[in-house]
Motif scaffolding. Structure first.
Motif, PDB file in Angstrom:
ATOM      1  N   SER D  17      45.485  45.637  49.768  1.00  0.00           N
ATOM      2  CA  SER D  17      46.787  44.964  49.781  1.00  0.00           C
ATOM      3  C   SER D  17      46.610  43.455  49.621  1.00  0.00           C
ATOM      4  CB  SER D  17      47.540  45.281  51.064  1.00  0.00           C
ATOM      5  OG  SER D  17      47.010  44.570  52.134  1.00  0.00           O
ATOM      6  N   PHE D  18      45.492  42.927  50.116  1.00  0.00           N
ATOM      7  CA  PHE D  18      45.249  41.490  49.916  1.00  0.00           C
ATOM      8  C   PHE D  18      45.025  41.176  48.436  1.00  0.00           C
ATOM      9  CE2 PHE D  18      42.772  37.640  49.789  1.00  0.00           C
ATOM     10  CZ  PHE D  18      43.465  36.840  50.661  1.00  0.00           C
ATOM     11  N   ILE D  19      44.238  42.046  47.769  1.00  0.00           N
ATOM     12  CA  ILE D  19      44.039  41.863  46.327  1.00  0.00           C
ATOM     13  C   ILE D  19      45.377  41.931  45.595  1.00  0.00           C
ATOM     14  CG2 ILE D  19      42.929  42.844  44.286  1.00  0.00           C
ATOM     15  CD1 ILE D  19      40.771  43.914  46.180  1.00  0.00           C
ATOM     16  N   THR D  20      46.223  42.883  46.036  1.00  0.00           N
ATOM     17  CA  THR D  20      47.544  43.021  45.412  1.00  0.00           C
ATOM     18  C   THR D  20      48.354  41.743  45.555  1.00  0.00           C
ATOM     19  OG1 THR D  20      47.417  45.264  46.222  1.00  0.00           O
ATOM     20  CG2 THR D  20      49.452  44.604  45.211  1.00  0.00           C
ATOM     21  N   ILE D  21      48.290  41.147  46.752  1.00  0.00           N
ATOM     22  CA  ILE D  21      49.055  39.915  46.966  1.00  0.00           C
ATOM     23  C   ILE D  21      48.534  38.803  46.051  1.00  0.00           C
ATOM     24  CG2 ILE D  21      49.613  38.138  48.653  1.00  0.00           C
ATOM     25  CD1 ILE D  21      49.417  40.321  50.769  1.00  0.00           C
ATOM     26  N   TYR D  22      47.202  38.721  45.924  1.00  0.00           N
ATOM     27  CA  TYR D  22      46.622  37.693  45.055  1.00  0.00           C
ATOM     28  C   TYR D  22      47.097  37.868  43.618  1.00  0.00           C
ATOM     29  CZ  TYR D  22      43.220  35.257  42.250  1.00  0.00           C
ATOM     30  OH  TYR D  22      42.647  34.449  41.322  1.00  0.00           O
ATOM     31  N   LEU D  23      47.045  39.132  43.132  1.00  0.00           N
ATOM     32  CA  LEU D  23      47.477  39.379  41.745  1.00  0.00           C
ATOM     33  C   LEU D  23      48.965  39.122  41.586  1.00  0.00           C
ATOM     34  CD1 LEU D  23      45.407  42.563  41.041  1.00  0.00           C
ATOM     35  CD2 LEU D  23      45.118  40.336  39.992  1.00  0.00           C
ATOM     36  N   MET D  24      49.719  39.403  42.646  1.00  0.00           N
ATOM     37  CA  MET D  24      51.160  39.184  42.605  1.00  0.00           C
ATOM     38  C   MET D  24      51.486  37.704  42.427  1.00  0.00           C
ATOM     39  SD  MET D  24      53.294  41.122  45.463  1.00  0.00           S
ATOM     40  CE  MET D  24      54.300  39.929  46.291  1.00  0.00           C
ATOM     41  N   VAL D  25      50.721  36.860  43.120  1.00  0.00           N
ATOM     42  CA  VAL D  25      50.967  35.427  43.006  1.00  0.00           C
ATOM     43  C   VAL D  25      50.578  34.934  41.625  1.00  0.00           C
ATOM     44  CG1 VAL D  25      50.308  33.192  43.941  1.00  0.00           C
ATOM     45  CG2 VAL D  25      50.700  35.079  45.465  1.00  0.00           C
ATOM     46  N   GLN D  26      49.500  35.510  41.059  1.00  0.00           N
ATOM     47  CA  GLN D  26      49.004  35.055  39.766  1.00  0.00           C
ATOM     48  C   GLN D  26      49.850  35.563  38.604  1.00  0.00           C
ATOM     49  OE1 GLN D  26      45.756  33.461  38.804  1.00  0.00           O
ATOM     50  NE2 GLN D  26      46.219  32.545  40.787  1.00  0.00           N
ATOM     51  N   GLU D  27      50.632  36.613  38.825  1.00  0.00           N
ATOM     52  CA  GLU D  27      51.294  37.316  37.730  1.00  0.00           C
ATOM     53  C   GLU D  27      52.361  36.440  37.069  1.00  0.00           C
ATOM     54  OE1 GLU D  27      50.471  40.639  36.812  1.00  0.00           O
ATOM     55  OE2 GLU D  27      51.600  39.857  35.102  1.00  0.00           O
ATOM     56  N   ARG D  28      52.374  36.462  35.721  1.00  0.00           N
ATOM     57  CA  ARG D  28      53.401  35.697  34.992  1.00  0.00           C
ATOM     58  C   ARG D  28      54.618  36.558  34.670  1.00  0.00           C
ATOM     59  NH1 ARG D  28      52.203  30.853  36.105  1.00  0.00           N
ATOM     60  NH2 ARG D  28      50.072  30.250  35.645  1.00  0.00           N
ATOM     61  N   ASP D  29      54.386  37.882  34.522  1.00  0.00           N
ATOM     62  CA  ASP D  29      55.472  38.799  34.210  1.00  0.00           C
ATOM     63  C   ASP D  29      56.158  39.186  35.521  1.00  0.00           C
ATOM     64  OD1 ASP D  29      57.123  40.786  33.470  1.00  0.00           O
ATOM     65  OD2 ASP D  29      55.629  41.984  32.421  1.00  0.00           O
ATOM     66  N   LEU D  30      57.406  38.711  35.691  1.00  0.00           N
ATOM     67  CA  LEU D  30      58.042  38.905  36.996  1.00  0.00           C
ATOM     68  C   LEU D  30      58.397  40.357  37.264  1.00  0.00           C
ATOM     69  CD1 LEU D  30      60.319  35.776  37.268  1.00  0.00           C
ATOM     70  CD2 LEU D  30      58.145  36.209  38.322  1.00  0.00           C
TER      71      LEU D  30
END
Lengths: 119, 92, 259, 85
Positions: D17-30
């Motif tokens: 879930s931490f990795i998911t949060i990191y990718l979520m912050v980095q994501e450009r496609d909302l």
């Protein structure tokens, strides 16, 4: 419960284990398949084989576990059957909705068949 | 109980694999279906854990997750609905 | 790349903190494996005929703590949510007056999704109300039931449109009326013992006042006294609040879309 | 104090879930960010379930899976889908 309980426990546990295997195979398939439309197949295996079967298996398992009253067994088993039937209804619907949206938005399959793909 | 403890690693590994496809997914639809399957399997996992913890009061979370896991699908489908008006008063 | 380094270092710090707090016991002695003293006290007083003046008549500890031991706290939280909703409506009032029209063609998702969503909506209503009704014996209660209830307008707006939901009679005025009515009933339950000569937020009989809400149902099912009523009213109040907020956001979103 | 199996499950689930949060912050496609947010809330639901807090799990699922994704979708619909770099 005696022998009958033991048999029910083994059947239920085996179904749970097989459900786990289904789940693992589906997850591997989701990672291996080349495009969205083929991945839908793997996801269906994951939702029905990996979620509905183990829930029914645990409902069977509960009837084999010793030292529970009948009302406690039913309190376990009836919500489990409700969950299983809910997943049985909603999982295909969700796949359908996403597949339809993908097709209508013009997502191309991996190997294109002439005349079937709308731009 | 032995069966359950043996099956738990299978489920956990499957969750991680689903999540990997959810992260990678070239299109948003790939992510959606894999996260959707993840939700259903988490629901099943919660049911199995409720047998493991020996408490039927924990089953409520499984019911809620099974009820609403498909909302994510509907959300994505609804977003694309803006470009393709479908449906009507009756039938398609 | 710097983001990745930052993420990894945050993860390491978090795990180190968790390890230090839980295992090494930096902030005092490590967490005991057995039940703590406070929990024991709560469990002892929750439903206990021997302690007649302190019991809450509710085997579900969370509901007992939420509505009996710390009732005023929960009431103020509910009030704060109410204030937030009122503020949001005041800010966006002109948008709400120009809600999308009542007539016109319904746009929705495909027939299959609509058919299944009907089943899911009814089941959601049943389960939400069940959470509210059995909040004193099983996990759940008012807020959970209300949040579950609020999924119904979400599903209606997703699968059909907000215009269709409006045609079914789901307007922000009615949701706000629901919210205000049940908040009033909540306050009425709270001050009823005061009228009967007791204390505010009194559930069972206390020294100095013999007023008590019914503690048991007919077949001696625990009813939790006022906890049952408060849970039930909180359910509809929270459902109304979430519905208002969702209608507000949905209307603003659909105005741009021309829906 | 806590069985090792539970601790291992918690560590794996919270790590993912931490990795998911990191990718979520980095994501450009909302829109994909919404999907990742649903994944993160599902993992948190398992973690809370292993910690045996059914009340919190119920409220969390109702808000994070049921309401939050739909609200975010309406918000994305109102603005732009792709975040500028």
């Amino acid at each position: 419960m005696g022998l009958g309980g033991l048999v029910l426990t083994i059947i239920g546990g085996a179904i749970i284990f097989i459900g786990g295997l289904f789940d693992l195979v589906a997850a591997l398939g989701v990672n291996k398949f080349p495009d969205f439309y083929t991945r839908l197949h793997a996801v269906t295996i994951g939702a029905i084989g990996g979620a509905v079967y183990p829930i029914i298996g645990s409902a069977i398992l509960v009837f084999g576990v010793p030292g529970l009253s009948l009302s406690a067994r039913l309190s376990f088993a009836l919500p489990m059957l409700v969950i299983a039937s809910l997943i049985l209804i909603t999982a295909p619907t969700g796949s359908h909705a996403v597949a339809r949206a993908a097709y209508r938005s013009g997502l191309k399959p991996y190997r294109r068949i002439p005349g079937e793909v709308k731009k | 109980m032995v069966f359950i403890i043996v099956s738990i690693p299978l489920y956990i590994v499957a969750f991680i694999l689903y999540a990997v496809r959810g992260f990678k997914g070239p299109t948003v639809f790939d992510s959606t279906i894999s996260i959707d399957a993840l939700c259903y399997d988490v629901s099943a996992f919660m049911v199995i854990l409720s047998v493991y913890f020996r408490s039927y009061l924990l089953l409520g979370a499984g019911i809620l997750l099974a009820l609403w896991a498909y909302i994510l699908d509907v959300v994505i489908a609804r977003y694309y609905d803006r470009f393709t008006r479908i449906g009507g008063d009756g039938g398609d | 790349m710097t983001g990745l380094v930052a993420a990894v270092s945050i993860l390491i710090v978090l795990f180190a903190l968790a390890y230090g707090l839980v295992v090494l016991g930096i902030s005092g002695p490590p967490a005991p494996a057995k039940l703590r003293l406070l929990g024991e006290k709560y469990l002892y007083y929750m439903i206990n005929p021997a302690t007649k003046y302190f019991t809450a008549e509710s085997p579900e500890g969370v509901s007992a703590i939420l509505w009996d031991y710390r009732g005023l706290d929960t009431l103020y939280e509910t009030m704060v949510l109410f204030g937030a909703i009122i503020g949001a409506i005041l800010v966006y009032r002109e948008y709400l007056h120009s809600e999308p029209g009542k007539t016109g063609k319904i746009y929705g998702l495909s027939l299959i999704v609509r058919a299944v969503s009907k089943i899911i909506i009814w089941l959601t209503i049943i389960i939400a109300v069940a959470f509210g009704f059995t909040g004193q014996i099983t996990p759940g209660g008012g807020f959970v039931g209300g949040a579950a209830f609020a999924v119904v307008p979400v599903l209606l707006a997703l699968v059909y449109t907000l215009g269709y939901a409006r045609r079914l009679g789901l307007t922000h005025r009615r949701a706000l009326l629901l919210r205000a009515t049940f908040l009033l009933l909540l306050v009425l339950v709270i001050i009823t013992p005061l009228i009967a000569g007791g204390y505010v937020f009194q559930n069972q009989a206390k020294p100095g006042s013999s007023f008590s809400f019914p503690g048991r149902f007919i077949d001696s099912t625990p009813l939790g006294g006022s906890i049952f009523l408060l849970n039930l009213f909180e359910l509809f109040a929270v459902a109304g609040a979430f519905t208002v907020a969702f209608i507000l956001l949905g209307v603003i979103a659909s105005l741009k879309e021309g829906d | 104090m806590f069985p090792v199996l539970h601790l291992v499950m918690l560590a794996v689930v919270l790590g993912v879930s931490f990795i998911t949060i990191y990718l979520m912050v980095q994501e450009r496609d909302l829109l994909k960010m919404i999907v990742l947010s649903a994944a993160q809330s599902t993992f948190y639901a398992i973690a809370l379930y292993i910690l045996l807090v059914p009340d919190v799990v119920l409220a969390y699922i109702a808000v994070a899976v049921g309401i939050y994704t739909a609200l975010l979708m309406f918000a994305v619909k109102k603005t732009e889908r792709f975040e500028e770099a």
